[in-house]
Scaffold this motif. Sequence first.
Motif, PDB file in Angstrom:
ATOM      1  N   HIS A 179       0.855  -1.189   0.000  1.00 58.42           N
ATOM      2  CA  HIS A 179       0.000   0.000   0.000  1.00 58.42           C
ATOM      3  C   HIS A 179       0.900   1.253   0.000  1.00 58.42           C
ATOM      4  O   HIS A 179       1.973   1.254   0.616  1.00 58.42           O
ATOM      5  CB  HIS A 179      -0.896  -0.006   1.241  1.00 58.42           C
ATOM      6  N   PRO A 180       0.493   2.326  -0.681  1.00 52.17           N
ATOM      7  CA  PRO A 180       1.317   3.553  -0.715  1.00 52.17           C
ATOM      8  C   PRO A 180       1.678   4.098   0.664  1.00 52.17           C
ATOM      9  O   PRO A 180       2.760   4.668   0.840  1.00 52.17           O
ATOM     10  CB  PRO A 180       0.425   4.538  -1.484  1.00 52.17           C
ATOM     11  N   LEU A 181       0.812   3.917   1.642  1.00 54.02           N
ATOM     12  CA  LEU A 181       1.106   4.420   2.992  1.00 54.02           C
ATOM     13  C   LEU A 181       2.089   3.541   3.749  1.00 54.02           C
ATOM     14  O   LEU A 181       2.598   3.944   4.801  1.00 54.02           O
ATOM     15  CB  LEU A 181      -0.192   4.537   3.811  1.00 54.02           C
ATOM     16  N   ALA A 182       2.367   2.348   3.220  1.00 50.84           N
ATOM     17  CA  ALA A 182       3.215   1.396   3.946  1.00 50.84           C
ATOM     18  C   ALA A 182       4.653   1.880   4.084  1.00 50.84           C
ATOM     19  O   ALA A 182       5.379   1.424   4.966  1.00 50.84           O
ATOM     20  CB  ALA A 182       3.186   0.036   3.249  1.00 50.84           C
ATOM     21  N   ILE A 187       2.051   8.240   9.795  1.00 47.35           N
ATOM     22  CA  ILE A 187       0.855   8.602   9.044  1.00 47.35           C
ATOM     23  C   ILE A 187       0.220   9.832   9.686  1.00 47.35           C
ATOM     24  O   ILE A 187      -0.113   9.833  10.875  1.00 47.35           O
ATOM     25  CB  ILE A 187      -0.171   7.444   9.039  1.00 47.35           C
ATOM     26  N   LEU A 188       0.086  10.914   8.887  1.00 47.07           N
ATOM     27  CA  LEU A 188      -0.552  12.139   9.364  1.00 47.07           C
ATOM     28  C   LEU A 188      -2.034  12.125   9.011  1.00 47.07           C
ATOM     29  O   LEU A 188      -2.482  11.332   8.166  1.00 47.07           O
ATOM     30  CB  LEU A 188       0.136  13.357   8.750  1.00 47.07           C
ATOM     31  N   ARG A 189      -2.762  13.062   9.633  1.00 49.75           N
ATOM     32  CA  ARG A 189      -4.197  13.108   9.397  1.00 49.75           C
ATOM     33  C   ARG A 189      -4.513  13.298   7.913  1.00 49.75           C
ATOM     34  O   ARG A 189      -5.377  12.631   7.349  1.00 49.75           O
ATOM     35  CB  ARG A 189      -4.800  14.259  10.210  1.00 49.75           C
ATOM     36  N   GLU A 190      -3.754  14.189   7.263  1.00 47.41           N
ATOM     37  CA  GLU A 190      -4.044  14.441   5.846  1.00 47.41           C
ATOM     38  C   GLU A 190      -3.708  13.247   4.938  1.00 47.41           C
ATOM     39  O   GLU A 190      -4.209  13.164   3.808  1.00 47.41           O
ATOM     40  CB  GLU A 190      -3.293  15.689   5.366  1.00 47.41           C
ATOM     41  N   ASP A 191      -2.847  12.336   5.441  1.00 44.97           N
ATOM     42  CA  ASP A 191      -2.545  11.141   4.654  1.00 44.97           C
ATOM     43  C   ASP A 191      -3.765  10.232   4.519  1.00 44.97           C
ATOM     44  O   ASP A 191      -3.816   9.389   3.608  1.00 44.97           O
ATOM     45  CB  ASP A 191      -1.412  10.338   5.314  1.00 44.97           C
ATOM     46  N   GLU A 216     -12.875  11.768  15.176  1.00 44.82           N
ATOM     47  CA  GLU A 216     -11.902  12.483  15.995  1.00 44.82           C
ATOM     48  C   GLU A 216     -10.726  13.017  15.170  1.00 44.82           C
ATOM     49  O   GLU A 216     -10.113  14.023  15.537  1.00 44.82           O
ATOM     50  CB  GLU A 216     -11.396  11.574  17.113  1.00 44.82           C
ATOM     51  N   THR A 217     -10.395  12.343  14.064  1.00 42.08           N
ATOM     52  CA  THR A 217      -9.303  12.823  13.210  1.00 42.08           C
ATOM     53  C   THR A 217      -9.797  13.795  12.140  1.00 42.08           C
ATOM     54  O   THR A 217      -9.000  14.320  11.357  1.00 42.08           O
ATOM     55  CB  THR A 217      -8.596  11.633  12.522  1.00 42.08           C
ATOM     56  N   GLY A 218     -11.114  14.014  12.109  1.00 38.38           N
ATOM     57  CA  GLY A 218     -11.671  14.950  11.146  1.00 38.38           C
ATOM     58  C   GLY A 218     -11.651  14.439   9.721  1.00 38.38           C
ATOM     59  O   GLY A 218     -11.674  15.234   8.780  1.00 38.38           O
ATOM     60  N   THR A 219     -11.595  13.137   9.547  1.00 39.31           N
ATOM     61  CA  THR A 219     -11.495  12.578   8.194  1.00 39.31           C
ATOM     62  C   THR A 219     -12.769  11.852   7.764  1.00 39.31           C
ATOM     63  O   THR A 219     -12.815  11.298   6.665  1.00 39.31           O
ATOM     64  CB  THR A 219     -10.316  11.590   8.115  1.00 39.31           C
ATOM     65  N   ALA A 220     -13.790  11.866   8.604  1.00 41.29           N
ATOM     66  CA  ALA A 220     -14.989  11.092   8.314  1.00 41.29           C
ATOM     67  C   ALA A 220     -15.631  11.475   6.983  1.00 41.29           C
ATOM     68  O   ALA A 220     -16.159  10.618   6.261  1.00 41.29           O
ATOM     69  CB  ALA A 220     -15.993  11.240   9.454  1.00 41.29           C
ATOM     70  N   GLN A 221     -15.578  12.773   6.648  1.00 35.89           N
ATOM     71  CA  GLN A 221     -16.199  13.231   5.407  1.00 35.89           C
ATOM     72  C   GLN A 221     -15.250  13.169   4.210  1.00 35.89           C
ATOM     73  O   GLN A 221     -15.637  13.496   3.093  1.00 35.89           O
ATOM     74  CB  GLN A 221     -16.703  14.674   5.588  1.00 35.89           C
ATOM     75  N   PRO A 265       1.968   3.198  11.292  1.00 37.92           N
ATOM     76  CA  PRO A 265       2.272   4.055  12.448  1.00 37.92           C
ATOM     77  C   PRO A 265       1.526   5.375  12.320  1.00 37.92           C
ATOM     78  O   PRO A 265       1.768   6.156  11.398  1.00 37.92           O
ATOM     79  CB  PRO A 265       3.793   4.256  12.340  1.00 37.92           C
ATOM     80  N   CYS A 266       0.605   5.588  13.232  1.00 37.19           N
ATOM     81  CA  CYS A 266      -0.275   6.747  13.115  1.00 37.19           C
ATOM     82  C   CYS A 266      -0.470   7.382  14.480  1.00 37.19           C
ATOM     83  O   CYS A 266      -0.600   6.675  15.486  1.00 37.19           O
ATOM     84  CB  CYS A 266      -1.619   6.300  12.537  1.00 37.19           C
TER      85      CYS A 266
END
Length: 317
Positions: A179-182, A187-191, A216-221, A265-266
């Motif tokens: 995966h690109p995030l691997a 891992i940041l919120r914007e990731d 809580e991370t503001g990423t739900a939407q 890692p987040c």
Amino acid sequence: MKRLDQLTLKQMRALSAVVDEGTISAAADRLGLTGPAIHSQLKSLEDIIGAPLLIREGRERNTPTAQGQAILDAYSELRAAMARALHRINALNSGLEGSVVLGVVSTGKYFAPRIVAQLHKELPGIEVILKVGNRQEILAALEKRELDICIMGRPPRAPQVDARPLAQHPHILIASADHPLAQKDLILREDLFEQKFVVREPGSGTRILATRFLDETGTAQKVSVVEMSSNETIKQAVIYGLGIALISAHTVADELRSGRLIALPCHGLPIYRTWYILSRADQRLSATAEKVRDWAISHAAELLPDLKDLKNTGHTG
């Protein structure tokens, strides 16, 4: 012969004592009774059997007739059966024998069979009946009093329960190895923006936790969601690159060790929850169920997957 229920253990005990001691007076001394009382019991027994039970041989000897010997044999078998029954009763009273219905939420199915197997080895007299279901199914079974004890995460508000901590329950973010995030160290919120999350069905404890994490991370939407009906299908979906998932580390321990999955890692992860072992507060546990509950609590560290070596896979606990 008269009715069987007229026979008593006292009558048979009197006959056995006379044969063992040789005389009625000696039998009376042994049993702490009078001679007439022993004689009366023998007479009642002979009336029920309809035949003599003893042959008098001299002053110091009474031997059984064939009918008397049949009664003595039956008395011996009864004593042995009662001894076995009392042994089992003692085992039941001490919680060493009996059956227990153990409910486990589906996230716990990866370690629940280990609990049952180890219990069978250490407490072989106890039969554990394992019932696995999602949170709603386990709560419904608890409501109907179909379970003695159960293992789940957050205890319910209803019915009222006696909940005891069992072990820590970490949740991590997983992805496939390619995966690109691997490749990221953190891992940041914007990731997480534009990522696809694979989640459980509504009502699942894992789904509730994943929804809370996204809120809580503001990423739900900012993420898309793919719903799966089990942790197993979530693991397979993530392995084949369908998305990432917030999931119990206990469900993916083997895949993390083999490298089929990695823990990302987040910040804010792992999220630590608690496994509880619980029962209805208004339902008194049997000694056997208490034994299983207490045994599980004292052995939890060795029964749940060992996560100490997951730090090399991105697990930051």
